[in-house]
Write an enzyme that holds these catalytic residues in place. Structure first.
Site, PDB file in Angstrom:
ATOM      1  N   ASP A  25       0.833  -1.218   0.000  1.00 27.55           N
ATOM      2  CA  ASP A  25       0.000   0.000   0.000  1.00 27.55           C
ATOM      3  C   ASP A  25       0.863   1.262   0.000  1.00 27.55           C
ATOM      4  O   ASP A  25       1.986   1.260   0.508  1.00 27.55           O
ATOM      5  CB  ASP A  25      -0.901  -0.019   1.245  1.00 27.55           C
ATOM      6  N   HIS A  42       2.935   3.216  -8.850  1.00 24.48           N
ATOM      7  CA  HIS A  42       2.747   1.786  -9.140  1.00 24.48           C
ATOM      8  C   HIS A  42       3.970   1.224  -9.874  1.00 24.48           C
ATOM      9  O   HIS A  42       4.404   0.113  -9.604  1.00 24.48           O
ATOM     10  CB  HIS A  42       1.490   1.571  -9.988  1.00 24.48           C
ATOM     11  N   LEU A 136      11.363 -20.400  -3.955  1.00 24.07           N
ATOM     12  CA  LEU A 136      10.307 -19.567  -3.362  1.00 24.07           C
ATOM     13  C   LEU A 136       8.980 -19.737  -4.130  1.00 24.07           C
ATOM     14  O   LEU A 136       8.990 -19.816  -5.355  1.00 24.07           O
ATOM     15  CB  LEU A 136      10.747 -18.097  -3.457  1.00 24.07           C
TER      16      LEU A 136
HETATM   17  C1  FPP Z   1      -1.874   0.259  -3.324  1.00 24.97           C
HETATM   18  O1  FPP Z   1      -1.402   1.568  -3.451  1.00 24.97           O
HETATM   19  C2  FPP Z   1      -1.366  -0.600  -4.374  1.00 24.97           C
HETATM   20  C3  FPP Z   1      -2.130  -1.142  -5.365  1.00 24.97           C
HETATM   21  C4  FPP Z   1      -3.570  -0.901  -5.494  1.00 24.97           C
HETATM   22  C5  FPP Z   1      -1.565  -2.016  -6.376  1.00 24.97           C
HETATM   23  C6  FPP Z   1      -0.294  -2.720  -6.026  1.00 24.97           C
HETATM   24  C7  FPP Z   1       0.459  -2.886  -7.266  1.00 24.97           C
HETATM   25  C8  FPP Z   1       1.805  -2.824  -7.398  1.00 24.97           C
HETATM   26  C9  FPP Z   1       2.745  -2.708  -6.284  1.00 24.97           C
HETATM   27  C10 FPP Z   1       2.440  -2.878  -8.721  1.00 24.97           C
HETATM   28  C11 FPP Z   1       1.825  -3.881  -9.601  1.00 24.97           C
HETATM   29  C12 FPP Z   1       2.396  -5.222  -9.455  1.00 24.97           C
HETATM   30  C13 FPP Z   1       1.959  -6.213 -10.239  1.00 24.97           C
HETATM   31  C14 FPP Z   1       2.616  -7.543 -10.238  1.00 24.97           C
HETATM   32  C15 FPP Z   1       0.800  -5.979 -11.120  1.00 24.97           C
HETATM   33  P1  FPP Z   1      -2.480   2.728  -3.534  1.00 24.97           P
HETATM   34  O2  FPP Z   1      -2.626   3.102  -4.975  1.00 24.97           O
HETATM   35  O3  FPP Z   1      -3.747   2.319  -2.865  1.00 24.97           O
HETATM   36  O4  FPP Z   1      -1.751   3.861  -2.748  1.00 24.97           O
HETATM   37  P2  FPP Z   1      -2.465   5.015  -1.931  1.00 24.97           P
HETATM   38  O5  FPP Z   1      -3.238   4.361  -0.826  1.00 24.97           O
HETATM   39  O6  FPP Z   1      -1.309   5.814  -1.434  1.00 24.97           O
HETATM   40  O7  FPP Z   1      -3.323   5.791  -2.881  1.00 24.97           O
END
Ligand code: FPP
Length: 251
Positions: A25, A42, A136
């Protein structure tokens, strides 16, 4: 902490959690803090993911589950959803060969129906190519929601009862778990959520029954081996009792 120091501080492999699940997150906030578009967060999150998989293998963790796209993420703006889909495509296309070479076994949990056909094919390809690897295990939770997973299991059980293949009296916790998306994967010992938020957000609700939860303030794009080691140190200090009285460490 150096690798040697970290190893020295590990009394035995017993204290390294076998299965670590991560809620990645804070990508959006990481980007906003730098005046960058959310998608840049991301993108940098994928780099953090690569680092984490490498570090987890070195530390001796056997299974890493990542929450990469939740069933609820479809409600984000179309360009962000498109970018997250694109990142998964690129991650599999660019990194699958390397993961395979490193003996990583990829598993995918979540709802396949409703995904674009090429994404579904890539997920199947990743699982197929790596299915006999014994390093893994990387469990990718994609289009995943825990309540949805539980409902899928309930439907399968109800269908089996209706078919006459299952008696209602035989349904117990063990059998129920066998109908979840990855029944052969043991429950997570440790669940880490980054960015300071302290909730599970529909992630592994059944499997988290006895998991230790560690919340770190770090935004996901900044997550690295040191953050992972810090979370493991906190995990080691917890007493795992599984409802009983005798203290146990690790899994
Ligand atoms: C949360 O950050 C993260 C996500 C919704 C997506 C997680 C994805 C990745 C780390 C990269 C993609 C990896 C793959 C393998 C597809 P947020 O956008 O909710 O952050 P915020 O809460 O600060 O807005």
């Amino acid at each position: 902490m150096s690798e040697a120091e970290f190893k020295q501080s590990v009394p035995s492999a017993f204290d390294v959690p076998r299965h670590v699940a991560i809620i990645m997150d804070g990508n959006g906030r990481w980007a906003a803090a730098r005046g960058l578009p959310r998608v840049e967060g991301h993108r940098r999150g994928v780099e953090a993911l690569r680092r984490t998989i490498r570090a987890a293998g070195e530390i001796g963790i056997k299974i890493v589950t990542i929450f990469s796209f939740s069933a609820e993420n479809w409600s984000r703006p179309a360009n962000e959803v498109g970018e997250l889909m694109g990142l998964l495509r690129r991650f599999i296309r660019n990194d699958l060969a390397e993961l395979h070479k490193s003996n990583v076994r990829v598993r995918v949990i979540g709802e396949r129906a409703g995904l674009e056909a090429d994404i579904e094919r890539l997920l199947v390809e990743a699982e197929e190519l790596t299915k006999t690897n014994h390093g893994l295990t990387l469990v990718v939770a994609f289009n995943y929601g825990a309540r949805q997973e539980i409902v899928r299991a309930v439907r399968s059980i109800a269908a089996a009862v209706k078919q006459g293949d299952l008696n209602v009296a035989d349904i117990d916790m063990h059998m129920f778990a066998g109908f979840l998306d990855a029944p052969d994967i043991p429950d997570p010992d440790l669940i880490i959520r980054t960015s300071g938020e302290q909730r599970l957000s529909n992630f592994l609700l059944w499997q988290a029954a006895y998991s230790e939860l560690v919340f770190v303030p770090t935004y996901w794009p900044d997550f690295d081996r040191a953050t992972l080691e810090g979370a493991i140190r906190e995990y080691r200090q917890r007493e795992r009792r599984f409802g009983g009285l005798v203290a146990q460490t690790g899994s």
